[in-house]
Enzyme design. Structure first.
Site, PDB file in Angstrom:
ATOM      1  N   GLU A 256       2.268   4.200   4.910  1.00 46.44           N
ATOM      2  CA  GLU A 256       1.378   3.247   5.581  1.00 46.44           C
ATOM      3  C   GLU A 256       2.106   1.919   5.526  1.00 46.44           C
ATOM      4  OE1 GLU A 256      -2.884   4.816   3.922  1.00 46.44           O
ATOM      5  OE2 GLU A 256      -1.756   3.484   2.660  1.00 46.44           O
TER       6      GLU A 256
ATOM      7  N   CYS B  77      -2.366  -5.540   6.100  1.00 48.37           N
ATOM      8  CA  CYS B  77      -1.496  -4.926   7.102  1.00 48.37           C
ATOM      9  C   CYS B  77      -2.078  -5.114   8.494  1.00 48.37           C
ATOM     10  CB  CYS B  77      -1.331  -3.451   6.803  1.00 48.37           C
ATOM     11  SG  CYS B  77      -2.899  -2.584   6.729  1.00 48.37           S
TER      12      CYS B  77
HETATM   13  N1  LIG Z   1      -0.600   0.327   6.671  1.00 46.54           N
HETATM   14  C1  LIG Z   1      -1.322   0.097   5.585  1.00 46.54           C
HETATM   15  O1  LIG Z   1      -2.308   0.782   5.313  1.00 46.54           O
HETATM   16  C2  LIG Z   1      -0.958  -1.021   4.651  1.00 46.54           C
HETATM   17  C3  LIG Z   1      -1.884  -1.431   3.705  1.00 46.54           C
HETATM   18  C4  LIG Z   1      -1.544  -2.488   2.864  1.00 46.54           C
HETATM   19  C5  LIG Z   1      -0.293  -3.105   2.966  1.00 46.54           C
HETATM   20  N2  LIG Z   1       0.573  -2.698   3.909  1.00 46.54           N
HETATM   21  C6  LIG Z   1       1.882  -3.369   4.050  1.00 46.54           C
HETATM   22  O2  LIG Z   1       2.432  -3.614   2.758  1.00 46.54           O
HETATM   23  C7  LIG Z   1       3.276  -4.764   2.788  1.00 46.54           C
HETATM   24  C8  LIG Z   1       2.903  -5.713   1.673  1.00 46.54           C
HETATM   25  O3  LIG Z   1       2.943  -5.057   0.444  1.00 46.54           O
HETATM   26  P1  LIG Z   1       4.153  -5.233  -0.585  1.00 46.54           P
HETATM   27  O4  LIG Z   1       4.652  -6.628  -0.533  1.00 46.54           O
HETATM   28  O5  LIG Z   1       3.714  -4.640  -1.875  1.00 46.54           O
HETATM   29  O6  LIG Z   1       5.244  -4.283   0.077  1.00 46.54           O
HETATM   30  P2  LIG Z   1       6.681  -3.870  -0.489  1.00 46.54           P
HETATM   31  O7  LIG Z   1       7.273  -2.983   0.537  1.00 46.54           O
HETATM   32  O8  LIG Z   1       7.455  -5.029  -0.935  1.00 46.54           O
HETATM   33  O9  LIG Z   1       6.358  -3.024  -1.807  1.00 46.54           O
HETATM   34  C9  LIG Z   1       5.550  -1.845  -1.760  1.00 46.54           C
HETATM   35  C10 LIG Z   1       5.835  -0.963  -2.954  1.00 46.54           C
HETATM   36  O10 LIG Z   1       7.155  -0.446  -2.868  1.00 46.54           O
HETATM   37  C11 LIG Z   1       7.816  -0.634  -4.105  1.00 46.54           C
HETATM   38  N3  LIG Z   1       9.268  -0.697  -3.849  1.00 46.54           N
HETATM   39  C12 LIG Z   1      10.023  -1.780  -3.531  1.00 46.54           C
HETATM   40  N4  LIG Z   1      11.310  -1.421  -3.381  1.00 46.54           N
HETATM   41  C13 LIG Z   1      11.373  -0.090  -3.599  1.00 46.54           C
HETATM   42  C14 LIG Z   1      12.427   0.860  -3.569  1.00 46.54           C
HETATM   43  N5  LIG Z   1      13.684   0.511  -3.309  1.00 46.54           N
HETATM   44  N6  LIG Z   1      12.131   2.159  -3.834  1.00 46.54           N
HETATM   45  C15 LIG Z   1      10.850   2.524  -4.097  1.00 46.54           C
HETATM   46  N7  LIG Z   1       9.816   1.675  -4.140  1.00 46.54           N
HETATM   47  C16 LIG Z   1      10.081   0.376  -3.891  1.00 46.54           C
HETATM   48  C17 LIG Z   1       7.203  -1.894  -4.671  1.00 46.54           C
HETATM   49  O11 LIG Z   1       7.371  -1.984  -6.062  1.00 46.54           O
HETATM   50  C18 LIG Z   1       5.751  -1.679  -4.290  1.00 46.54           C
HETATM   51  O12 LIG Z   1       5.110  -0.836  -5.212  1.00 46.54           O
HETATM   52  C19 LIG Z   1       3.063  -5.380   4.156  1.00 46.54           C
HETATM   53  O13 LIG Z   1       4.140  -5.029   4.971  1.00 46.54           O
HETATM   54  C20 LIG Z   1       1.762  -4.726   4.647  1.00 46.54           C
HETATM   55  O14 LIG Z   1       1.642  -4.708   6.036  1.00 46.54           O
HETATM   56  C21 LIG Z   1       0.289  -1.660   4.735  1.00 46.54           C
HETATM   57  N1  LIG Z   2      -8.017  -1.356   5.947  1.00 48.88           N
HETATM   58  C1  LIG Z   2      -7.490  -2.600   5.458  1.00 48.88           C
HETATM   59  C2  LIG Z   2      -6.000  -2.647   5.630  1.00 48.88           C
HETATM   60  C3  LIG Z   2      -5.278  -2.646   4.366  1.00 48.88           C
HETATM   61  C4  LIG Z   2      -3.922  -3.256   4.580  1.00 48.88           C
HETATM   62  O1  LIG Z   2      -3.600  -4.273   3.990  1.00 48.88           O
HETATM   63  C5  LIG Z   2      -8.071  -3.786   6.201  1.00 48.88           C
HETATM   64  O2  LIG Z   2      -8.002  -3.841   7.420  1.00 48.88           O
HETATM   65  O3  LIG Z   2      -8.567  -4.658   5.565  1.00 48.88           O
END
Ligand SMILES: NC(=O)c1ccc[n+]([C@@H]2O[C@H](COP(=O)([O-])OP(=O)(O)OC[C@H]3O[C@@H](n4cnc5c(N)ncnc54)[C@H](O)[C@@H]3O)[C@@H](O)[C@H]2O)c1
Ligand SMILES: N[C@@H](CCC=O)C(=O)O
Length: 492
Positions: free
Chosen positions: A98, A132
């Protein structure tokens, strides 16, 4: 918790690695699971840095699948690491990711400015833009842009920025100093490039309690010409503005699609035709634009009949089976409050690249692609197995003899650059491994690969999962917004 629950429900033990910024809430969540009776060994918390703990977990042979929430960049890194091995069944390692979005909202001149502004504030600045799904790019029709932006700036000036512990606070801090620095660097870079930047003045101290002590970023508007000026998701309270001309709506939609993200898209209009036009516009660069259930049934039926003329009873029977469960083109009405219409639709994914070792494998792949309304793109000759020139994929001349109704739904690749949205593979492990690596190394969206061993399809030991060849789309329509549909005004 959604990921942990899904993994547990399927009978898997879980190693839960939270984001480095949130270990305490994660520890509490895991504690609650243990208190509720989940055995300690079945869900284990492994907090730590992504580059060390996360990377080590992903690379560990004992881990047989990864569910990930985070940035698209890290998802790509994980996909590349997982591509270096196959799972215990000799299949590509499961990765459910995600990831981020370049979420746009399109506002035309029929929209009610007050409603637009209220929605923009919530979507772009709630949670300090750290969702996100948050709005990143507001596209306003040029005739109404000045008025809407003036109202939006006025409303932003009223936002209370400060400690989210107070009910009066509208916008809290971003998650850490690194995030603050990244966001401020983006804002300053855009300012230096000459883009117009707007930030509200801070209100009096009582309205901005705690501002000086936290990692706050002021809600910000940045005017840009086109969405492709943004190379990454900007994860925070920063909203980009594009002014568009109505005749350019189609190219605007294409530009949004070309970003490669497809998480959320908003539309403010009171014109039904625009709602239909925007919600039905293809969300990826695929060859197949839409697929109705009827069209998929017609194509698969024609294919089954053709197979019968070729005495390929086995694949014809497969088509029969698939014909009983055609779900592409289905739309389901979801429950929702009065004044809101929520639907969930299943669409085709686009183009399915098919790599087969045998004729029956190739024909089964075409059945799967047609059953899901997709276009089948067959890999040609030895080009798709450069590592193994001895590999001899099946002769594809039969594709030319298929019924005319399939003409635009199956092709043999002309160049390695032909785009695709998913891959079906039939063959041996030795050929699957390099393919998985090659696909993971590609730029652009992450591509799913399904594989079956030669012979497993014929013996019904294995089959492709058709649901994975579909894309899901959910549309929420606020029918009560702006007092209804503008076309009703013309009835008098
Ligand atoms: N689509 C969705 O449902 C959803 C929901 C929430 C957040 N997000 C996205 O998440 C991002 C923000 O979250 P963030 O800052 O924690 O993201 P991030 O990608 O920096 O980190 C996410 C996770 O990956 C881990 N990670 C980092 N490098 C890694 C590696 N080399 N190998 C394995 N794991 C590693 C981090 O420790 C963390 O647990 C935004 O891009 C947001 O859009 C998406
Ligand atoms: N379902 C959540 C998305 C989580 C991502 O950051 C929202 O829209 O608030």
């Amino acid at each position: 918790m959604g990921q942990i629950s899904a993994a547990l429900a399927a009978g898997n033990p879980v190693l839960a690695k939270p984001a480095e910024q949130t270990p305490l809430i994660a520890a509490q969540a895991v504690r609650i699971l243990h208190e509720a009776g989940v055995p300690i060994g079945v869900v284990q918390l492994l907090p730590g840095a992504g580059e060390t703990v996360g990377a080590a977990l992903v690379a560990d042979e004992r881990v047989s699948g990864v569910m990930f929430t985070g940035s698209t960049e890290v998802a790509r890194l994980i996909a590349r690491t997982l591509a270096t091995r196959l799972d215990g069944y000799g299949k590509p390692m499961p990765l459910i990711a995600e990831t981020g979005g370049q979420n746009a909202m399109i506002v035309d001149s029929s929209a009610l400015a007050e409603q637009v502004v209220a929605d923009v504030l919530v979507s772009a600045f709630d949670s300090a833009g750290q969702r996100c799904s948050a709005l990143r790019v507001l596209c306003v029709q040029e005739e109404v842009a000045e008025r809407i932006l003036t109202m939006l700036k006025g409303a932003m000036q009223e936002l209370r920025i400060g400690n989210p512990a107070y009910l009066a606070t509208d916008v809290g801090p971003v998650i850490d100093t690194a995030a603050k620095a990244t966001l401020e660097n983006h804002i300053e870079t855009m300012r230096a490039k000459g883009h117009k930047v707007f930030q509200p003045r801070l209100l009096d101290a009582s309205a901005t309690r705690g501002f000086a002590n936290g990692t706050f970023v002021l809600p910000t508007l940045i005017e840009i010409e086109a969405i492709n000026e943004l190379k990454h998701e900007v994860f925070g309270p920063v909203l980009h503005i594009i002014r568009y001309r109505r005749p350019a709506l189609e190219s605007l939609l294409k530009a949004i699609n070309r970003t490669g993200y497809g998480l959320t898209l908003g539309l403010h209009t009171r014109i039904d035709e625009t709602i239909t036009y925007v919600s039905e516009a293809p969300r990826n660069g695929s060859l197949v634009e839409t697929a109705t259930t009827r069209a998929a049934v017609a194509r698969l039926t024609a294919y089954r009949d053709w197979l019968t003329t070729q005495n390929d009873t086995l694949t014809a029977l497969r088509c029969e089976r698939y014909l009983k469960h055609i779900i592409v083109g289905s739309t389901f009405i979801l429950p929702g409050p009065t004044g809101e219409e929520n639907t969930y639709s299943l669409k085709c994914r686009g183009t399915i690249r098919c790599e087969a070792a045998t004729l029956s494998g190739a024909r089964a792949q075409l059945a799967a692609a047609l059953a899901t309304g997709n276009h089948a793109l067959f890999a040609s000759g030895s080009a798709h197995h450069p590592a193994d020139p001895s590999h001899n994929p099946p002769e594809m001349a039969w594709v030319q003899t298929l019924p005319a109704i399939l003409e635009h739904h199956v092709s043999v690749e002309r160049s390695r650059e032909d785009p695709f949205d998913a891959v079906l593979f039939e063959g041996e492990r030795a050929l699957l491994q390099p393919l998985v690596k090659r696909i993971a190394a590609r730029p652009g969206p992450l591509i799913g690969i399904q594989s079956v061993a030669t012979g497993a399809l014929a013996s019904n030991e294995d089959d492709y999962i058709l649901e994975q060849l579909l894309s899901e789309s959910s549309v929420s329509l606020n029918t009560a917004a702006a007092g209804g549909n503008a076309s009703l005004l013309m009835i008098t």
